[in-house]
Motif scaffolding. Structure first.
Motif, PDB file in Angstrom:
ATOM      1  N   GLN A  44     -75.465  73.292 -55.834  1.00  0.00           N
ATOM      2  CA  GLN A  44     -76.289  74.350 -56.413  1.00  0.00           C
ATOM      3  C   GLN A  44     -75.590  75.711 -56.408  1.00  0.00           C
ATOM      4  N   ARG A  73     -82.769  78.682 -57.775  1.00  0.00           N
ATOM      5  CA  ARG A  73     -83.974  77.992 -58.236  1.00  0.00           C
ATOM      6  C   ARG A  73     -84.535  77.050 -57.177  1.00  0.00           C
ATOM      7  N   VAL A  74     -85.814  76.805 -57.327  1.00  0.00           N
ATOM      8  CA  VAL A  74     -86.500  75.792 -56.514  1.00  0.00           C
ATOM      9  C   VAL A  74     -85.998  74.423 -56.956  1.00  0.00           C
ATOM     10  N   PRO A  75     -85.742  73.483 -56.091  1.00  0.00           N
ATOM     11  CA  PRO A  75     -85.680  73.650 -54.643  1.00  0.00           C
ATOM     12  C   PRO A  75     -84.303  74.161 -54.257  1.00  0.00           C
ATOM     13  N   PRO A  78     -81.291  70.220 -52.363  1.00  0.00           N
ATOM     14  CA  PRO A  78     -81.771  69.022 -53.054  1.00  0.00           C
ATOM     15  C   PRO A  78     -82.832  68.287 -52.230  1.00  0.00           C
ATOM     16  N   VAL A  79     -83.861  67.862 -52.897  1.00  0.00           N
ATOM     17  CA  VAL A  79     -84.946  67.141 -52.224  1.00  0.00           C
ATOM     18  C   VAL A  79     -85.167  65.811 -52.937  1.00  0.00           C
ATOM     19  N   ARG A  80     -85.270  64.751 -52.175  1.00  0.00           N
ATOM     20  CA  ARG A  80     -85.502  63.442 -52.774  1.00  0.00           C
ATOM     21  C   ARG A  80     -86.836  63.406 -53.488  1.00  0.00           C
ATOM     22  N   VAL A  81     -86.827  62.803 -54.662  1.00  0.00           N
ATOM     23  CA  VAL A  81     -88.022  62.752 -55.497  1.00  0.00           C
ATOM     24  C   VAL A  81     -89.186  62.116 -54.731  1.00  0.00           C
ATOM     25  N   LEU A  84     -91.056  64.549 -52.705  1.00  0.00           N
ATOM     26  CA  LEU A  84     -91.899  65.464 -53.467  1.00  0.00           C
ATOM     27  C   LEU A  84     -93.166  64.772 -53.979  1.00  0.00           C
TER      28      LEU A  84
ATOM     29  N   LYS C 232     -84.698  68.742 -62.716  1.00  0.00           N
ATOM     30  CA  LYS C 232     -83.517  67.930 -62.971  1.00  0.00           C
ATOM     31  C   LYS C 232     -82.951  67.408 -61.666  1.00  0.00           C
ATOM     32  N   THR C 233     -82.436  66.183 -61.728  1.00  0.00           N
ATOM     33  CA  THR C 233     -81.814  65.597 -60.541  1.00  0.00           C
ATOM     34  C   THR C 233     -80.351  65.994 -60.478  1.00  0.00           C
ATOM     35  N   HIS C 305     -82.256  63.059 -56.044  1.00  0.00           N
ATOM     36  CA  HIS C 305     -82.669  64.362 -55.510  1.00  0.00           C
ATOM     37  C   HIS C 305     -82.891  65.354 -56.646  1.00  0.00           C
ATOM     38  N   ILE C 306     -83.942  66.118 -56.534  1.00  0.00           N
ATOM     39  CA  ILE C 306     -84.146  67.211 -57.495  1.00  0.00           C
ATOM     40  C   ILE C 306     -83.269  68.383 -57.044  1.00  0.00           C
ATOM     41  N   VAL C 307     -82.474  68.915 -57.977  1.00  0.00           N
ATOM     42  CA  VAL C 307     -81.648  70.068 -57.616  1.00  0.00           C
ATOM     43  C   VAL C 307     -82.141  71.373 -58.243  1.00  0.00           C
ATOM     44  N   ARG C 308     -82.932  71.274 -59.296  1.00  0.00           N
ATOM     45  CA  ARG C 308     -83.541  72.523 -59.757  1.00  0.00           C
ATOM     46  C   ARG C 308     -84.723  72.322 -60.687  1.00  0.00           C
TER      47      ARG C 308
END
Lengths: 90, 479, 388, 168
Positions: A44, A73-75, A78-81, A84, C232-233, C305-308
């Motif tokens: 990021q 930006r959020v997050p 990185p957060v695993r889907v 969330l 987005k991942t 993982h979502i990165v943004r």
């Protein structure tokens, strides 16, 4: 292994890649970011953005103060889907 | 590569377990990260990069740089530097961009756990701990979250004694300060603590602020409060040089984590880049762990950190090469050598001055910058101030940012020291309680005492530089 | 040769500037922020002809033909490919509706067909087929890289002499009678003015402000910015979710792999009216809401993982069709794309450039359908189908 | 730009440089009993030495001032050596043709009383062997730092600032 100077680990972008783009007339950090996909990988932008700012400052004579930081930006990590989606799921 | 004895630290291992790296069994201890266990087993290459297939290893050790992604139990893109080992875990190197598993079940949609408080404090380092203690004493209900499995932030990796005055813990080792503050925190019933919990975003919903967080990488939490103190510390800078991504090149903090948190040696022979306090302290810590430090190179014409830290490592035989820079790392899949050279008055490399060091580790201690991601994300005004380490949030004398109700303290407000972080934390904690109308006016006095202590601390040559930076920030608020 | 000002440095403005220069016009292009910063760089990259009305189907069929050759024409890699759009039906009624749409699309030469879930699973190997009855599949739909495309247009435009100015804000449009005469702009605090023979308002969400500068009623073209958000991942191996996949009955939720880095982009119909033209604040509601559906379409996303998360504007008109045409003698508009600007740009830019210089165009663009004065007359079109 | 002091370029300070900043204790005083000498030439915000000194021998108007020891008031108790966060305080005591240096030692192994150790100068070069006279272990030190007293040839009194323990 070649002697590359890596700016962005996520996308293997080198100092030379950034310099070449600046030489071609692209000097807005937002544009550099999108064309080289710097700051768009899993880190990021944490490692690369300050380096890009310093290269830009050196190449264009601008002060780092005048180069806006691309928006965080959020997050912010990185957060695993599934986390969330299934919040509270152990 | 594991440390059995140390002049300052004691290491307590968890239960011994077995993990499998590419099918090979490896001994590990519960409570340590995957990357740590692999490192202790001598494994340096964790993945190959997506485009150029370059070998990559551990670099930041705090889950930020993405250099340690591996496939764990079939799931790709796992940050092995912050994921703890589990018995029987299967770990494979990741080769570039990963495929998702073909078969999966959609997860159930569930509400997140909600935690409410008056003040949410993000970060349990010296600044956050002091903010929590003082906000709680001022009457606020406080919740404090931290990414690590123990409180103290960077203090827990610091074996050296701190400067300052006695009431600011001068003469006490960092590890010990962390223990003292933690004890203080636990005495207070109006502080709730969440460890291994990362804040990932702040949303403003009316007067309420929502801090979205993830615990242990698997539980979603909503922290709801009316004020927030962001005390997220700093992250390390990186510099470009040839092969700067080779495994065996680490941020100084990563080495401290390996060595002082987990008791694992980073390697046998180290070159350190940067003779600021971080580089100098790291050199001393390496020697304490029995690792040879070949040299410290520093681009500036002088030692940037405290002279006394430099003298400590010089008398143990570590050369400090000022006006030198690193040109390149060499090695096939990991660092085998480092090549440095002298710089002239114009910061250009002087030809013919190249020196090669046979090292297996290169430590980068080239500076820190404030971790401002949350502040930037939520919309605080950000300004570049060189004296404070780069981009920082604009804030007033009470440490309140341009977003009302969001306060900052410590390195995330500007790179300085643990001592000043503690004082700023005290200010931010009291200020937040005052702003919410929880603390009464008598607390202003305590806040002002901390401000005076800060002024005194910053009155020397090192602090004056910081004070200049803070003046620039305050000018922005007044404008 | 006449001098034309194009206001708005998104894909429509930049592409039209290029097309105008190609026709020999002298063009000055204004962007108040950086090029692409409005809606273009925030889009979901999809390109489709699967619309539900003749005008949009024909326009997009032509646009895709232009997309195919665009890289070659601009001498740049723009990342266009026929990765397809796969709409998925969750009920028998929807399957019937799909069939009707497919008939209409087939009539205008668009190759959409109804497919069974086995075939869908071949196209998207990690698709959850269980909730769906059938798919509407057009392999000729696709995606492209918005960054590369915009910069390719821009580079060519500059080569052809376009005076492209970013960080330059238009602050006034001088008008005499039914003609605009000059454009006033500000850059680095300095205000300047340039005489022009024609002006194109290509500022999408900001278009009402420019219209107002030209002395028109602000709500003549009622464009409202809606925050359309995406998550987005991290980058992933390509080819896992190549097409855009969308079950419309699940709140228009969709997933598509970024053609460049393979990150999976997830969107949805959860929208919020923007508080202002700089309100890009993503919402918590969206973050969880979009993923609730994404994991049901592609369950394996749970491990990514979502990165943004970010927001861009759907600059919406009341009928979700753009306003394209002439507003005054020499003042034109191409705005209010309601989420379709990127995909339509090659066709609209060519049509607009030809229309402005020759009064007509060979692009199959239904000028009547997109007539900007239709809102004033209260003649709304059938709502254009809105996905990515 | 002001001139950079040589000690900041090198990372160590020579006796000449040190005694141009603070006075050198007299030969007489050095022979009387151990005397504390701070090798702390830089204004840093730090005051534990002043705070711990039982006789008020260390003056330092603000924490950012340099510590200056009143050698007459100094009783040679070594508390400053124990507490100093920068490990910059040493004590020197001339005894016959030897000098006894009191120094911090935060490495393993901690030498034992009577052990012969390698003497290291300010750049870590071995300059001879010396005998350990006293060891104050970490547990007994006021500052959590073990301190040792090492006997060195008198001419090395201002050079030896560390030791290396070499065991079979």
């Amino acid at each position: 292994m070649s002697g590359k100077k890596i700016v962005c680990r996520c996308n293997d972008v080198t100092v030379e890649d950034v310099e070449r783009l600046i030489d071609s007339g692209i000097t807005d950090i937002e544009e550099i970011k999108r064309l080289l996909r710097i700051g768009m990988g899993p880190c990021q932008g944490r490692t690369c953005i300050p380096i890009v700012i310093s290269i830009l400052a050196r190449k264009t004579g601008r002060k780092p103060e005048g180069i806006p930081l691309p928006k965080a930006r959020v997050p912010i990590r990185p957060v695993r889907v599934e986390v969330l989606v299934g919040g509270g799921d152990e | 590569m594991r440390l059995n004895e140390h002049p300052v630290l004691r290491f307590e291992h968890g239960r011994e377990i077995t993990i499998y790296f590419e099918g090979r069994p490896i001994r590990a201890y519960e409570g340590e990260t995957i990357a740590t266990a692999l490192h202790a087993a001598g494994i340096r290459v964790l993945n190959y990069s997506p485009n150029e297939k370059r070998p990559r290893g551990l670099f930041c050790a705090i889950g930020k740089c993405s250099s340690c992604l591996m496939v764990v139990n079939g799931i790709p893109n796992v940050r092995t530097c912050i994921t703890l080992v589990e018995d029987g875990m299967r770990i494979e190197r990741q080769h570039g961009r990963a495929k998702l598993p073909r078969e999966a079940k959609p997860p159930e949609f569930r509400d997140a756990k909600v935690v409410t408080a008056d003040i949410v404090i993000i970060g349990g380092g010296p600044a956050g701990l002091m903010a929590a203690i003082h906000a709680a004493d001022a009457g606020a209900r406080v919740v404090l979250l931290d990414e690590n499995h123990m409180l103290g932030g960077q203090l827990v990796k610091q074996t050296h004694k701190f400067f300052g005055k006695r009431e600011q813990f001068a003469g006490v080792r960092g590890v010990e300060i962390a223990r003292i503050l933690e004890e203080e925190l636990k005495k207070r019933e109006n502080i709730e603590i969440f460890l291994e919990t990362s804040a990932v975003g702040i949303f403003q919903e009316g007067d309420e602020k929502l801090v979205l967080a993830v615990r242990k990488n698997r539980e979603l939490l909503e922290f709801r409060g009316r004020a927030i103190v962001v005390a997220t510390g700093a992250m390390e800078k990186m510099i470009p040089f040839e092969n700067n991504d080779l495994p065996g090149i680490y941020g100084a903090g990563a080495i401290q984590t390996l060595m002082n948190t987990y008791g694992v040696k980073p390697g046998d022979r180290v070159l350190i880049v940067g003779a600021g306090n971080v580089g100098l302290i790291l050199a001393y810590q390496l020697i304490q762990a029995g690792v040879e430090v070949k040299a410290i190179v520093e681009a500036m014409p002088k030692v940037g950190g405290y002279f006394v830290h430099a003298a400590k490592v010089r008398r143990l035989g570590v050369p400090i090469l000022t006006r030198h820079t690193i040109l390149r790392a060499e090695g096939k899949e990991k660092v085998e050598r480092a090549v440095v050279a002298q710089l002239d008055e114009n910061w250009q490399v002087t030809p013919g001055t190249e020196k090669t060091f046979e090292v297996d580790v290169i430590a980068l201690a080239v500076g820190l910058r404030p971790s401002i991601e949350l502040l930037h994300q939520v919309g605080c005004q950000i300004k570049y101030v060189r004296e404070l380490g780069g981009h920082v949030a604009v804030r007033d004398e009470w440490m309140e940012t341009t977003v009302r109700g969001i306060f900052i303290a410590g390195d995330s407000a500007g790179i300085e020291e643990a001592t000043t972080a503690m004082l700023e934390g005290k200010i931010a904690g009291i200020a937040a309680a005052l702003r919410l109308g929880i603390a009464n006016e008598s607390w202003v006095k305590g806040l002002e005492t901390a401000q005076r202590d800060l002024d005194e601390f910053r009155s020397g040559p090192f602090g004056r530089h910081i004070a200049d930076g803070i003046r620039k920030i305050l000018a922005e608020v007044r404008a | 040769m006449s001098r034309i000002a194009v206001i708005g440095g998104g894909i429509i403005g930049v592409a039209t500037a290029y097309e105008l220069a190609k026709l020999g016009e002298e063009v000055i292009l204004f962007e108040k922020n950086y090029f692409g910063s409005g809606s273009t760089f925030r889009c979901a990259t999809g390109i489709r002809a699967q619309f539900t009305d003749e005008a949009n189907i024909r326009l997009m069929k032509y646009s895709i033909e232009r997309w195919e050759k665009l890289g070659e024409e601009l001498e740049a890699e723009i990342g266009f490919r026929h990765s397809g759009y796969l709409f998925l039906a969750t009920s028998e009624e929807e399957v019937e509706a799909f069939k009707n749409n497919i008939n209409l699309q087939n009539r205008f030469g668009v190759s959409t067909r109804l497919i069974e879930m086995d075939e869908a699973r071949e196209i998207v190997p990690i698709l959850n087929t269980e909730p769906f009855l059938a798919g509407a599949w057009n392999p000729m739909d696709g995606k492209a890289n918005p960054f590369k495309t915009l910069f390719a247009y821009l580079a060519k435009a500059k080569e052809l002499g376009v005076d492209a100015r970013e960080h330059t804000e238009v602050i006034g449009v001088e008008r005499e009678g039914d003609e605009v005469k000059a454009v006033k702009f500000r850059s680095n605090g300095k205000v300047e003015s340039v005489k022009v023979d024609a002006v194109l308002n290509a500022s999408n969400a900001w278009a009402p402000l420019i219209n107002e500068m030209a002395g028109l009623k602000k709500d003549l073209i009622p464009i409202t910015p809606y925050k359309h958000q995406l998550v987005k991942t991290e980058p992933l191996k390509e080819g896992q979710v190549e097409p855009l996949v969308c079950p419309p009955s699940w709140n228009d939720s969709y997933v598509i792999q970024d053609g460049e880095d393979g990150g999976i982009i997830c969107g949805s119909g959860i929208e919020h009216e923007a508080k202002s033209l700089d309100d890009y604040e993503p919402t918590y509601n969206f973050l969880r809401g979009v993923l609730r559906y994404a994991v049901k379409i592609i369950p394996a996303i749970r491990h990514a993982h979502i990165v943004r998360q970010w927001a861009g504007f759907y600059a919406k008109t009341p009928d979700k069709n753009p306003a394209i045409g002439r507003l005054l003698d020499n003042f034109y508009i191409a705005a209010g794309f309601s989420g379709h600007g990127f995909m339509m740009a090659p066709a609209v830019a060519q049509a607009m450039a030809e229309f402005m210089t020759k009064g007509k165009s060979k692009v199959p663009l239904d000028w009547e359908w997109y007539d900007p004065y239709r809102f004033e007359r209260g003649e709304l079109r059938s709502s254009a189908f809105q996905i990515g | 730009m002001s001139k950079i002091p040589a000690y900041l370029q090198r990372g160590y300070i020579t006796p000449e440089e040190l005694f141009s900043i603070i006075p050198k204790p007299s030969e007489e005083r050095l022979r009387k009993r151990p005397v504390a000498v701070p090798e702390c030439p830089q204004e840093i915000p730090c005051a534990p030495c002043r705070e711990i000194c039982p006789t008020g021998a260390i003056s330092m108007p603000t924490p950012n001032d340099l510590p200056v020891v009143d050698y007459e008031k100094c009783i040679g108790c070594s508390l400053c050596v124990q507490i100093c966060p920068g490990l910059a305080f040493f004590m020197v005591h001339y005894v016959g043709d030897k000098a006894r240096i009191t120094m911090p030692h935060e490495l393993l192994p901690v030498p034992e009383r009577g052990e012969e150790v390698v003497l290291l100068n300010k750049v870590g070069e071995p300059v001879g062997m010396g005998k350990v006279i006293t060891v104050v272990p970490r547990e007994k030190s006021k500052g959590d730092t073990p301190i040792i007293v090492v006997e060195v040839p008198i001419e090395l009194a201002w050079d030896v600032r560390a030791v290396k323990v070499v065991r079979e």
